[in-house]
Each structure stands twice: as structure tokens, then as C-alpha cells.
Motif scaffolding. Structure first.
Motif, PDB file in Angstrom:
ATOM      1  N   THR A   2       0.836  -1.197   0.000  1.00 19.94           N
ATOM      2  CA  THR A   2       0.000   0.000   0.000  1.00 19.94           C
ATOM      3  C   THR A   2       0.872   1.249   0.000  1.00 19.94           C
ATOM      4  O   THR A   2       2.073   1.188   0.190  1.00 19.94           O
ATOM      5  CB  THR A   2      -0.899   0.047   1.246  1.00 19.94           C
ATOM      6  OG1 THR A   2      -0.056  -0.008   2.385  1.00 19.94           O
ATOM      7  CG2 THR A   2      -1.864  -1.113   1.283  1.00 19.94           C
ATOM      8  N   LYS A   3       0.247   2.380  -0.222  1.00 20.98           N
ATOM      9  CA  LYS A   3       0.970   3.638  -0.287  1.00 20.98           C
ATOM     10  C   LYS A   3       1.604   3.978   1.061  1.00 20.98           C
ATOM     11  O   LYS A   3       2.712   4.504   1.127  1.00 20.98           O
ATOM     12  CB  LYS A   3       0.014   4.756  -0.709  1.00 20.98           C
ATOM     13  CG  LYS A   3       0.423   5.341  -2.042  1.00 20.98           C
ATOM     14  CD  LYS A   3      -0.485   6.439  -2.480  1.00 20.98           C
ATOM     15  CE  LYS A   3      -0.066   6.852  -3.874  1.00 20.98           C
ATOM     16  NZ  LYS A   3      -1.024   7.664  -4.553  1.00 20.98           N
ATOM     17  N   GLU A   4       0.896   3.665   2.152  1.00 20.84           N
ATOM     18  CA  GLU A   4       1.403   4.010   3.481  1.00 20.84           C
ATOM     19  C   GLU A   4       2.684   3.235   3.778  1.00 20.84           C
ATOM     20  O   GLU A   4       3.666   3.783   4.276  1.00 20.84           O
ATOM     21  CB  GLU A   4       0.357   3.711   4.561  1.00 20.84           C
ATOM     22  CG  GLU A   4      -0.810   4.676   4.600  1.00 20.84           C
ATOM     23  CD  GLU A   4      -1.799   4.423   3.454  1.00 20.84           C
ATOM     24  OE1 GLU A   4      -2.107   3.241   3.192  1.00 20.84           O
ATOM     25  OE2 GLU A   4      -2.238   5.404   2.810  1.00 20.84           O
ATOM     26  N   GLU A   5       2.664   1.937   3.425  1.00 24.72           N
ATOM     27  CA  GLU A   5       3.847   1.110   3.654  1.00 24.72           C
ATOM     28  C   GLU A   5       5.047   1.667   2.896  1.00 24.72           C
ATOM     29  O   GLU A   5       6.145   1.772   3.424  1.00 24.72           O
ATOM     30  CB  GLU A   5       3.574  -0.322   3.195  1.00 24.72           C
ATOM     31  CG  GLU A   5       2.819  -1.155   4.213  1.00 24.72           C
ATOM     32  CD  GLU A   5       2.578  -2.553   3.674  1.00 24.72           C
ATOM     33  OE1 GLU A   5       2.912  -3.493   4.371  1.00 24.72           O
ATOM     34  OE2 GLU A   5       2.083  -2.674   2.546  1.00 24.72           O
ATOM     35  N   GLU A  40       5.766   1.798 -10.008  1.00 21.63           N
ATOM     36  CA  GLU A  40       5.083   3.002 -10.490  1.00 21.63           C
ATOM     37  C   GLU A  40       4.904   4.011  -9.352  1.00 21.63           C
ATOM     38  O   GLU A  40       5.121   5.214  -9.518  1.00 21.63           O
ATOM     39  CB  GLU A  40       3.708   2.637 -11.057  1.00 21.63           C
ATOM     40  CG  GLU A  40       3.683   2.494 -12.556  1.00 21.63           C
ATOM     41  CD  GLU A  40       2.271   2.324 -13.059  1.00 21.63           C
ATOM     42  OE1 GLU A  40       1.398   1.872 -12.283  1.00 21.63           O
ATOM     43  OE2 GLU A  40       2.043   2.629 -14.238  1.00 21.63           O
ATOM     44  N   MET A  41       4.519   3.475  -8.177  1.00 23.70           N
ATOM     45  CA  MET A  41       4.320   4.338  -7.022  1.00 23.70           C
ATOM     46  C   MET A  41       5.635   4.982  -6.593  1.00 23.70           C
ATOM     47  O   MET A  41       5.674   6.181  -6.264  1.00 23.70           O
ATOM     48  CB  MET A  41       3.733   3.527  -5.860  1.00 23.70           C
ATOM     49  CG  MET A  41       2.222   3.591  -5.800  1.00 23.70           C
ATOM     50  SD  MET A  41       1.483   2.097  -5.161  1.00 23.70           S
ATOM     51  CE  MET A  41       2.105   2.023  -3.520  1.00 23.70           C
ATOM     52  N   VAL A  42       6.710   4.205  -6.605  1.00 23.85           N
ATOM     53  CA  VAL A  42       8.024   4.740  -6.235  1.00 23.85           C
ATOM     54  C   VAL A  42       8.416   5.862  -7.193  1.00 23.85           C
ATOM     55  O   VAL A  42       8.870   6.934  -6.779  1.00 23.85           O
ATOM     56  CB  VAL A  42       9.098   3.629  -6.265  1.00 23.85           C
ATOM     57  CG1 VAL A  42      10.484   4.222  -6.049  1.00 23.85           C
ATOM     58  CG2 VAL A  42       8.822   2.590  -5.213  1.00 23.85           C
ATOM     59  N   ALA A  43       8.204   5.610  -8.499  1.00 25.02           N
ATOM     60  CA  ALA A  43       8.570   6.597  -9.504  1.00 25.02           C
ATOM     61  C   ALA A  43       7.811   7.902  -9.280  1.00 25.02           C
ATOM     62  O   ALA A  43       8.366   8.999  -9.394  1.00 25.02           O
ATOM     63  CB  ALA A  43       8.299   6.054 -10.900  1.00 25.02           C
ATOM     64  N   GLU A  44       6.549   7.760  -8.927  1.00 24.50           N
ATOM     65  CA  GLU A  44       5.724   8.943  -8.728  1.00 24.50           C
ATOM     66  C   GLU A  44       6.132   9.692  -7.464  1.00 24.50           C
ATOM     67  O   GLU A  44       6.268  10.909  -7.449  1.00 24.50           O
ATOM     68  CB  GLU A  44       4.262   8.497  -8.625  1.00 24.50           C
ATOM     69  CG  GLU A  44       3.268   9.612  -8.815  1.00 24.50           C
ATOM     70  CD  GLU A  44       1.864   9.102  -8.584  1.00 24.50           C
ATOM     71  OE1 GLU A  44       1.106   9.771  -7.880  1.00 24.50           O
ATOM     72  OE2 GLU A  44       1.536   8.011  -9.093  1.00 24.50           O
ATOM     73  N   SER A  51      12.583   4.587 -16.187  1.00 22.41           N
ATOM     74  CA  SER A  51      13.708   3.940 -16.858  1.00 22.41           C
ATOM     75  C   SER A  51      14.844   3.679 -15.879  1.00 22.41           C
ATOM     76  O   SER A  51      15.511   2.658 -15.927  1.00 22.41           O
ATOM     77  CB  SER A  51      14.197   4.803 -18.011  1.00 22.41           C
ATOM     78  OG  SER A  51      14.658   6.043 -17.537  1.00 22.41           O
ATOM     79  N   ARG A  52      15.048   4.617 -14.959  1.00 27.93           N
ATOM     80  CA  ARG A  52      16.119   4.466 -13.965  1.00 27.93           C
ATOM     81  C   ARG A  52      15.836   3.275 -13.043  1.00 27.93           C
ATOM     82  O   ARG A  52      16.703   2.462 -12.761  1.00 27.93           O
ATOM     83  CB  ARG A  52      16.219   5.769 -13.167  1.00 27.93           C
ATOM     84  CG  ARG A  52      17.236   5.798 -12.099  1.00 27.93           C
ATOM     85  CD  ARG A  52      18.513   6.479 -12.584  1.00 27.93           C
ATOM     86  NE  ARG A  52      19.614   6.130 -11.691  1.00 27.93           N
ATOM     87  CZ  ARG A  52      20.527   5.218 -11.971  1.00 27.93           C
ATOM     88  NH1 ARG A  52      20.502   4.586 -13.115  1.00 27.93           N
ATOM     89  NH2 ARG A  52      21.490   4.946 -11.143  1.00 27.93           N
ATOM     90  N   LEU A  53      14.589   3.190 -12.590  1.00 24.90           N
ATOM     91  CA  LEU A  53      14.206   2.091 -11.699  1.00 24.90           C
ATOM     92  C   LEU A  53      14.342   0.747 -12.406  1.00 24.90           C
ATOM     93  O   LEU A  53      14.861  -0.212 -11.851  1.00 24.90           O
ATOM     94  CB  LEU A  53      12.763   2.276 -11.219  1.00 24.90           C
ATOM     95  CG  LEU A  53      12.488   3.476 -10.320  1.00 24.90           C
ATOM     96  CD1 LEU A  53      11.021   3.516  -9.967  1.00 24.90           C
ATOM     97  CD2 LEU A  53      13.310   3.398  -9.056  1.00 24.90           C
ATOM     98  N   TYR A  54      13.878   0.725 -13.652  1.00 22.28           N
ATOM     99  CA  TYR A  54      13.927  -0.523 -14.413  1.00 22.28           C
ATOM    100  C   TYR A  54      15.376  -0.927 -14.673  1.00 22.28           C
ATOM    101  O   TYR A  54      15.732  -2.093 -14.613  1.00 22.28           O
ATOM    102  CB  TYR A  54      13.185  -0.339 -15.732  1.00 22.28           C
ATOM    103  CG  TYR A  54      12.980  -1.621 -16.503  1.00 22.28           C
ATOM    104  CD1 TYR A  54      12.170  -2.621 -15.993  1.00 22.28           C
ATOM    105  CD2 TYR A  54      13.593  -1.823 -17.727  1.00 22.28           C
ATOM    106  CE1 TYR A  54      11.963  -3.793 -16.693  1.00 22.28           C
ATOM    107  CE2 TYR A  54      13.397  -2.994 -18.428  1.00 22.28           C
ATOM    108  CZ  TYR A  54      12.584  -3.969 -17.904  1.00 22.28           C
ATOM    109  OH  TYR A  54      12.395  -5.129 -18.596  1.00 22.28           O
ATOM    110  N   SER A  55      16.201   0.081 -14.945  1.00 20.51           N
ATOM    111  CA  SER A  55      17.612  -0.172 -15.178  1.00 20.51           C
ATOM    112  C   SER A  55      18.260  -0.789 -13.943  1.00 20.51           C
ATOM    113  O   SER A  55      18.992  -1.772 -14.024  1.00 20.51           O
ATOM    114  CB  SER A  55      18.305   1.142 -15.551  1.00 20.51           C
ATOM    115  OG  SER A  55      19.660   0.946 -15.744  1.00 20.51           O
TER     116      SER A  55
END
Lengths: 150, 249
Positions: A2-5, A40-44, A51-55
Motif C-alpha cells: 500500500t501507499k502508506e507502507e 510506479e508508485m516509487v517513480a511517482e 527507466s532508472r528504476l527498471y535499469s
């Protein structure tokens, strides 16, 4: 997740560039993989490009994008373990759990992966489940060892 | 101002300039693959390696990322440098044997064959990282990055699907020294060349249908064209061509 975690993880580690790997490690530890939605949540949240996260996620071996089991079984197939019958331990495990190398059991309990050396050749053959190392493993012991982990 | 010697010629340049720029000022040619004036130096291709002599010790450093120092002696074409470049070019030739730029450089240095194994003849990415850096530094979109590691390293978009971060500016296709990076439109054109402009609609029995226009919007169950294009492009070819339609659906 979840977002809170996720927010609690990020607040623990700060938002600079180096903690990025730490955040991913924490997610990996909790979820046993890096789910797409969580990335996606981390990126936001961090305003980091995907791309950085995926890399990062594809570069480091400790991250997986596909879900793995609750317990990771590493079977050593290094030189010493190979000589002492590590291959047979591996075959027996695969037969017992009905998986292929690198595969996950259908109940998401175990993921079996071969590793090259765990650095404790004197107690070969060796298997490691999560962070517990079992030495002098024989095929008949395997069932008992697996029972300890659910 | 710093004075240094490049190939026996003295030159005075500003502090902080790179050796490569100094050499270019003197009109000395140093081959490069991953260097672009407007982007920060990266030092990936190692072709611009030069021999520097500081305190009577020679070192090999990539000139694109090496800043000048007082009293530095640089040799850009000494025997060991050329030898090193030749080996590098052999490696490049084994990785992408059909790339024009690599072939040109090989011709310059007289490299005709390689001692290393070629795994994929159609490979044309030298992993110079120019596209990634352009996207990050100049465009600021950061839509593409390196994916994977070791022999599986490549440039790709995350999860192999189309993202809104990419503004389709084409900077990466422009800067790519080998022509590996191509726009989606190019791939669609390639696909069309392979499949033809018209295709037979098998499932809804609509006869020969144009690839671009489908009366059913390619939504039939088991539309094989849809499956095939999705498999190759990650997204539907037509939708990739028509961004407005994508937003609507």
C-alpha cells in the motif's frame, strides 16, 4: 504494497539517489519481488524516471520483477560441492518440489536456484535456505530440512 | 591557462578543458564513438585513449574525460596507443560486424578481421550510451536507459512498452552513431514491408483489408494481425501511429 507502507520505507531511507537501491531492496524483502504497481508508485513519489528504476532492477541480481517463493533455496554447485554430489542434491530437490532450476513451487513456498560458491567448501555439499546454511547435506536429510521452513 | 605538449606541439589552453578538445584545436585527429560535444564525457568506447607522460611515467587514459594539467606530455598516435585501438576495434568488429561506422574506423587502422567470436551478425548497438545521455541531459525526458547487465545489456524502454515520458523528439535516433536506435514509425514501416500493405481478414471474413484501416478497430477475438504486431512492437502498430486514438481508448 500500500501507499502508506511505501511512504514509511521512503521516509526511513531518505530520498536522494543512493537510497534508491535501499528502497528497492526493502520492497524486494517485503514483497519477494518488485511489482510493477509498486515501482510506479516509487517513480511517482520520488519523481524518478521509470527507466532508472527498471535499469537498476534489471542490473542487480538480487532484484526480481517476477514473484518468487517465500523461501529462497540456493543449492551450491561450485567445484567442491560438485565433487561431493551437489548436483544430485539439486536433482533430488527439483524432483521433490516439482520445479525446474530457477523455478518457483506452485504454492509459492520455495524458489530453487543454483549458485556457484557459498564460501564454505569445507562442509560441502551445501544448501542455503534464506540465510541458514546447511552443510554435509544428504538426500535423505532434505525432507527434514524443508519441513523447517514454511 | 595551462601549457601542455600534444604530439610534440605546444599548446596553451584554459584550465578544465579536456585533452581531446586540445588535440582538436591543434587539428590532431583522435577517433571517438561515444563522444558528443554538447554532452558530458562518458569514456565508454575507449577509442580516444592517449598516452600521457607525467613524471616520466606513461599512462593510458581516455582523452575525452581527461582534463589538461601543466607540463603534461600527450602522445596520441604512439605505438602502444595504436595497438590498443586495434584490439578495441577488433572487439567492436566482433560485436557488430555490419555497422558502417565501425567498418570505417577499422579501415583507418587496417583491421580486417577479428580474432573474437561474433555471436549475432545483425547486432548494431555498441552500447556507447549516447542515446541514454542525450535523453537525460539535453531532452530531460529520461525515457530510455540501459537494461540488464553483462552480455545482456541493451538500451530499452522500461518493461518494453510505450511510455508517456518519450516525447518522440528523435534526439536519440539522431545521435546514434550506428543507427541502432530507430523510431517506432520506422519499425511500423519495416513491418509493413514484410507483411504487405493489405492483408486477409480471416476471422471476420471481410476480405482483403488495408493494414491501416480496420472497420472493427482490430478488436476481433483472435485477430492475428493484432497479435503479431503486439508481439513485435509491444503495442498495436496502428495505435502507435495514431496517438490521439490511443488517448481516447
Amino acid at each position: 504494497m500500500t501507499k502508506e507502507e511505501l511512504n514509511s520505507i521512503i521516509e526511513e531511507r531518505g530520498t536522494g539517489a543512493p537510497p534508491l537501491v535501499g528502497i528497492l531492496q526493502e520492497i524486494q524483502k517485503r514483497e519477494h519481488c518488485l511489482p510493477f504497481r509498486t515501482l510506479e508508485m516509487v517513480a511517482e513519489r520520488l519523481a524518478t524516471p521509470m527507466s532508472r528504476l527498471y535499469s537498476l532492477a534489471t542490473f542487480y541480481k538480487s532484484f526480481t520483477l517476477k514473484p518468487v517463493g517465500r523461501h529462497a533455496i540456493d543449492v551450491c554447485l561450485g567445484t567442491t560441492c560438485h565433487v561431493c554430489g551437489g548436483r544430485r542434491i539439486m536433482d533430488r530437490l527439483l524432483l521433490a518440489l516439482h520445479v525446474i532450476e530457477g523455478g518457483t513451487t506452485s504454492d509459492h513456498r520455495f524458489t530453487v536456484t543454483p549458485v556457484r560458491c557459498l564460501g564454505c567448501c569445507s562442509i560441502a555439499p551445501v544448501i542455503r535456505i534464506d540465510s541458514t546454511v546447511y552443510g554435509h547435506v544428504t538426500q535423505s536429510q532434505l525432507a527434514k530440512i524443508l519441513e523447517k521452513h514454511d | 591557462m595551462v601549457t601542455l605538449e600534444i604530439d610534440g606541439q605546444e599548446i596553451e589552453v584554459e584550465e578544465g578543458t579536456t585533452v581531446l578538445k586540445g588535440a582538436q584545436k591543434l587539428g590532431i585527429y583522435i577517433p571517438t564513438l561515444c563522444y558528443e560535444e554538447t554532452i558530458k564525457p562518458y569514456g565508454a568506447c575507449r577509442l580516444c585513449v592517449v598516452e600521457t607522460i607525467v613524471n616520466d611515467r606513461s599512462m593510458f587514459q581516455s582523452s575525452c574525460s581527461l582534463s589538461v594539467a601543466e607540463g603534461m606530455i600527450v602522445k596520441t598516435n604512439s605505438k602502444p596507443v595504436v595497438k590498443g585501438r586495434k584490439i578495441l576495434l577488433e572487439l567492436y568488429l566482433s560485436r557488430c560486424p555490419e555497422v558502417k561506422r565501425v567498418r570505417e574506423l577499422c579501415d583507418q587502422y587496417g583491421v580486417t578481421e577479428t580474432r573474437f567470436t561474433t555471436f549475432d551478425k545483425s547486432e548494431d548497438c555498441v552500447l556507447c550510451g549516447l542515446c541514454v545521455r542525450v535523453c537525460e541531459e539535453l531532452v530531460g525526458a529520461r525515457a530510455i536507459d540501459f537494461v540488464g547487465r553483462g552480455t545482456e545489456r541493451k538500451v530499452d524502454v522500461p518493461f518494453e512498452r510505450v511510455w508517456d515520458e518519450c516525447v518522440a523528439c528523435g534526439a536519440c535516433t539522431y545521435v546514434c552513431p550506428t543507427g541502432h536506435i530507430q523510431n517506432e514509425a520506422h519499425r511500423v514501416a519495416q513491418l509493413k514491408r514484410q507483411l504487405g500493405i493489405q492483408r486477409k481478414c480471416r476471422y471476420m471474413l471481410m476480405g482483403a483489408v488495408s493494414n491501416k484501416l480496420c472497420p472493427n478497430n482490430y478488436e476481433c477475438w483472435r485477430c492475428e494481425y493484432e497479435q503479431r504486431t503486439e508481439y513485435r512492437l509491444g503495442e498495436h502498430a496502428v495505435l502507435a501511429l495514431k496517438p490521439a486514438q490511443r488517448q481516447g481508448g
